[in-house]
Scaffold this motif. Structure first.
Motif, mmCIF file in Angstrom:
data_model
loop_
_atom_site.group_PDB
_atom_site.id
_atom_site.type_symbol
_atom_site.label_atom_id
_atom_site.label_comp_id
_atom_site.label_asym_id
_atom_site.label_seq_id
_atom_site.Cartn_x
_atom_site.Cartn_y
_atom_site.Cartn_z
ATOM 1 N N ILE A 1 33.195 33.235 43.099
ATOM 2 C CA ILE A 1 32.321 32.098 42.991
ATOM 3 C C ILE A 1 33.205 30.931 42.245
ATOM 4 N N THR A 2 33.692 29.903 42.870
ATOM 5 C CA THR A 2 34.403 28.865 42.000
ATOM 6 C C THR A 2 33.601 27.824 41.728
ATOM 7 N N GLY A 3 33.593 27.191 40.223
ATOM 8 C CA GLY A 3 33.009 26.332 39.820
ATOM 9 C C GLY A 3 34.008 25.194 39.424
ATOM 10 N N ALA A 4 33.781 24.069 38.998
ATOM 11 C CA ALA A 4 34.604 23.076 38.305
ATOM 12 C C ALA A 4 35.458 23.897 37.090
ATOM 13 N N ARG A 5 34.994 24.482 36.239
ATOM 14 C CA ARG A 5 35.796 25.096 35.267
ATOM 15 C C ARG A 5 36.093 26.576 35.161
ATOM 16 N N LYS A 6 35.343 27.279 35.933
ATOM 17 C CA LYS A 6 35.479 28.764 36.081
ATOM 18 C C LYS A 6 35.416 29.429 37.297
ATOM 19 N N THR A 7 35.803 30.607 37.568
ATOM 20 C CA THR A 7 35.706 31.559 38.898
ATOM 21 C C THR A 7 35.260 32.806 38.458
ATOM 22 N N LEU A 8 34.015 33.042 38.912
ATOM 23 C CA LEU A 8 33.096 34.391 38.670
ATOM 24 C C LEU A 8 33.544 35.298 39.931
ATOM 25 N N LEU A 9 34.022 36.612 39.243
ATOM 26 C CA LEU A 9 34.152 37.587 40.332
ATOM 27 C C LEU A 9 32.783 38.550 40.430
ATOM 28 N N ILE A 10 32.357 38.894 41.605
ATOM 29 C CA ILE A 10 31.229 39.841 41.802
ATOM 30 C C ILE A 10 31.902 41.023 42.144
ATOM 31 N N ASP A 11 31.529 41.997 41.205
ATOM 32 C CA ASP A 11 31.961 43.254 41.176
ATOM 33 C C ASP A 11 33.572 43.506 41.292
ATOM 34 N N ALA A 12 34.231 44.733 40.910
ATOM 35 C CA ALA A 12 35.490 44.860 40.539
ATOM 36 C C ALA A 12 36.156 45.612 41.707
ATOM 37 N N GLY A 13 35.510 46.204 42.664
ATOM 38 C CA GLY A 13 35.921 46.946 43.624
ATOM 39 C C GLY A 13 36.168 48.415 43.263
ATOM 40 N N ASN A 14 36.592 49.089 44.303
ATOM 41 C CA ASN A 14 36.473 50.740 43.946
ATOM 42 C C ASN A 14 37.835 51.333 43.418
ATOM 43 N N SER A 15 38.603 50.413 43.581
ATOM 44 C CA SER A 15 40.198 50.976 43.118
ATOM 45 C C SER A 15 41.022 49.775 42.672
ATOM 46 N N PRO A 16 42.062 50.020 41.863
ATOM 47 C CA PRO A 16 42.864 48.995 41.607
ATOM 48 C C PRO A 16 43.711 48.391 43.110
ATOM 49 N N ALA A 17 43.741 49.312 44.075
ATOM 50 C CA ALA A 17 44.387 48.909 45.210
ATOM 51 C C ALA A 17 43.356 47.865 45.900
ATOM 52 N N HIS A 18 41.907 48.153 45.797
ATOM 53 C CA HIS A 18 41.025 47.267 46.400
ATOM 54 C C HIS A 18 40.995 45.732 45.620
ATOM 55 N N ALA A 19 41.155 45.888 44.380
ATOM 56 C CA ALA A 19 41.036 44.644 43.416
ATOM 57 C C ALA A 19 42.411 43.853 43.831
ATOM 58 N N ALA A 20 43.276 44.702 43.995
ATOM 59 C CA ALA A 20 44.831 43.771 44.160
ATOM 60 C C ALA A 20 44.704 43.136 45.658
ATOM 61 N N LEU A 21 44.290 43.986 46.722
ATOM 62 C CA LEU A 21 44.132 43.144 47.847
ATOM 63 C C LEU A 21 43.513 41.900 47.755
ATOM 64 N N PHE A 22 42.254 41.893 47.007
ATOM 65 C CA PHE A 22 41.280 40.579 46.978
ATOM 66 C C PHE A 22 42.095 39.600 46.374
ATOM 67 N N ARG A 23 42.927 40.018 45.095
ATOM 68 C CA ARG A 23 43.612 39.073 44.298
ATOM 69 C C ARG A 23 44.729 38.433 45.175
ATOM 70 N N GLN A 24 45.548 39.390 45.996
ATOM 71 C CA GLN A 24 46.667 38.739 46.732
ATOM 72 C C GLN A 24 46.051 37.597 47.791
ATOM 73 N N GLU A 25 44.980 37.892 48.351
ATOM 74 C CA GLU A 25 44.225 37.118 49.155
ATOM 75 C C GLU A 25 44.003 35.559 48.478
ATOM 76 N N LEU A 26 43.194 35.858 47.127
ATOM 77 C CA LEU A 26 42.920 34.332 46.688
ATOM 78 C C LEU A 26 44.180 33.839 46.440
ATOM 79 N N GLN A 27 45.181 34.163 45.780
ATOM 80 C CA GLN A 27 46.515 33.776 45.517
ATOM 81 C C GLN A 27 47.017 33.066 46.788
ATOM 82 N N ARG A 28 46.792 33.840 48.122
ATOM 83 C CA ARG A 28 47.586 33.198 49.278
ATOM 84 C C ARG A 28 46.696 32.029 49.755
ATOM 85 N N LEU A 29 45.616 31.852 49.506
ATOM 86 C CA LEU A 29 44.569 30.700 50.016
ATOM 87 C C LEU A 29 44.551 29.387 48.800
ATOM 88 N N GLY A 30 45.405 30.021 47.640
ATOM 89 C CA GLY A 30 45.258 28.883 46.783
ATOM 90 C C GLY A 30 44.043 28.851 46.029
#
Length: 317
Positions: free
Chosen positions: A54-83
């Motif tokens: 959830i992205t506001g003007a100042r901060k982004t909030l993540l809802i839930d962390a995922g079930n593993s570091p691999a799950h988390a990394a996949l979402f992080r990579q996609e956020l980075q790829r999409l800017g």
């Protein structure tokens, strides 16, 4: 940075989708569901829930962390790829492993309901060997399905499981201001987990329900308590949301959500009315559904309600 011009009408043609592939296997789908909300859809192969940024003007909030570091990394990579700006804060909908075991990979200030933190504290320092998980099953802290999914998600790398203590705790509710985007988090409880919370994104009129409408999965036989289910559902309906997001489902507009839940609501109401009178409930439900035989999914759910009917008088979290 991608500029999104998404209206709050949630028709399919107004959504933007990106599919993530691993070889020939589709792993998940990234979707911009409103102006400020990007989600990665659930994957049922190893019980991965929806993750949301959830992205506001100042901060982004993540809802839930995922079930593993691999799950988390996949979402992080996609956020980075999409800017998309990476999360600054994390909120947990409840303590269950599929929503929390990715916390260590994010290393973010984490907000959680006090009971969520208490439940996670019991898991800190465990080795997650087969023997440990079997003992947790015996103690009804997890179940056989959870054990199988953890083994499948982590393989031989269960040493990567590291339980992290939340940083900011609340009891009933907390409001998070992201800069022009307000997230209201409320404890709702319910059968699935006593610490279950709703996250309402006010400006986008979107309600994240976590798994609050699900049956209990730990602590004994799977069960529903009619009064709890109806209370939690009523709280969802009382919100001003026009979009509803359950952690292991797909986002639904209000009409679709109400249509999907109406049959389950009827089953809960019948259980509340007739208690453990199975024959009467089946008869009334078949009439309501206009069928001669109760479909399997409702027969299964009725068994859960029958288990819960014995506890109908208790409606505490």
């Amino acid at each position: 940075m991608i500029t999104w011009e998404i209206l709050l009408s949630h028709s399919v043609e107004k959504k933007l989708h990106w599919r993530i592939w691993e070889g020939e296997k589709e792993m998940s789908t990234i979707e911009q569901i409103t102006e400020h909300i990007l989600i990665m859809h659930a994957s049922h192969d190893t019980d991965r829930p929806i993750l949301a940024a959830i992205t506001g003007a100042r901060k982004t909030l993540l809802i839930d962390a995922g079930n593993s570091p691999a799950h988390a990394a996949l979402f992080r990579q996609e956020l980075q790829r999409l800017g998309v700006r990476l999360p600054d804060l994390l909120i947990l909908t409840h303590w269950h492993w599929d929503h929390t075991f990715g916390m260590s990979a994010w290393d973010l200030p984490t907000i959680a309901q006090a009971k969520t933190a208490h439940s996670l504290s019991k898991l800190m320092g465990l080795e997650w060997s087969d023997e440990v998980m079997e003992q947790l099953c015996k103690e009804k802290i997890i179940n056989a399905s959870t054990m199988a999914n953890i083994k499948k998600e982590y393989g031989m790398n269960r040493d990567l499981i590291r339980i992290v203590e939340p940083d900011i705790l609340f009891d009933e509710s907390i409001t998070i201001d992201l800069g022009g985007v307000t997230c209201q988090v409320n404890l709702v409880g319910g059968d699935h987990s006593e610490d279950s919370c709703y996250v309402y994104v006010k400006e986008d009129q979107t309600l994240f329900l976590g798994d609050a409408l699900g049956p209990s999965v730990y602590g004994g036989p799977r069960s529903y308590t009619a009064s709890r289910f109806l209370r939690v559902l009523k709280q969802a309906y009382q919100s001003e949301a026009i979009l509803f997001v359950e952690s292991h489902g797909r986002p639904l507009d209000r009409a679709a959500f109400q249509k999907e839940l109406s049959d389950w609501e009827k089953l809960a109401l019948l259980t509340e009315q007739y208690g453990q009178n199975r024959e009467r409930i089946v008869s009334e439900m078949c009439t309501f559904l206009q069928v001669s035989e109760l479909p399997r999914e409702f027969s299964e759910a009725l068994e859960w309600f029958m288990v819960g009917a014995a506890y109908q008088g208790s409606d505490t979290y």
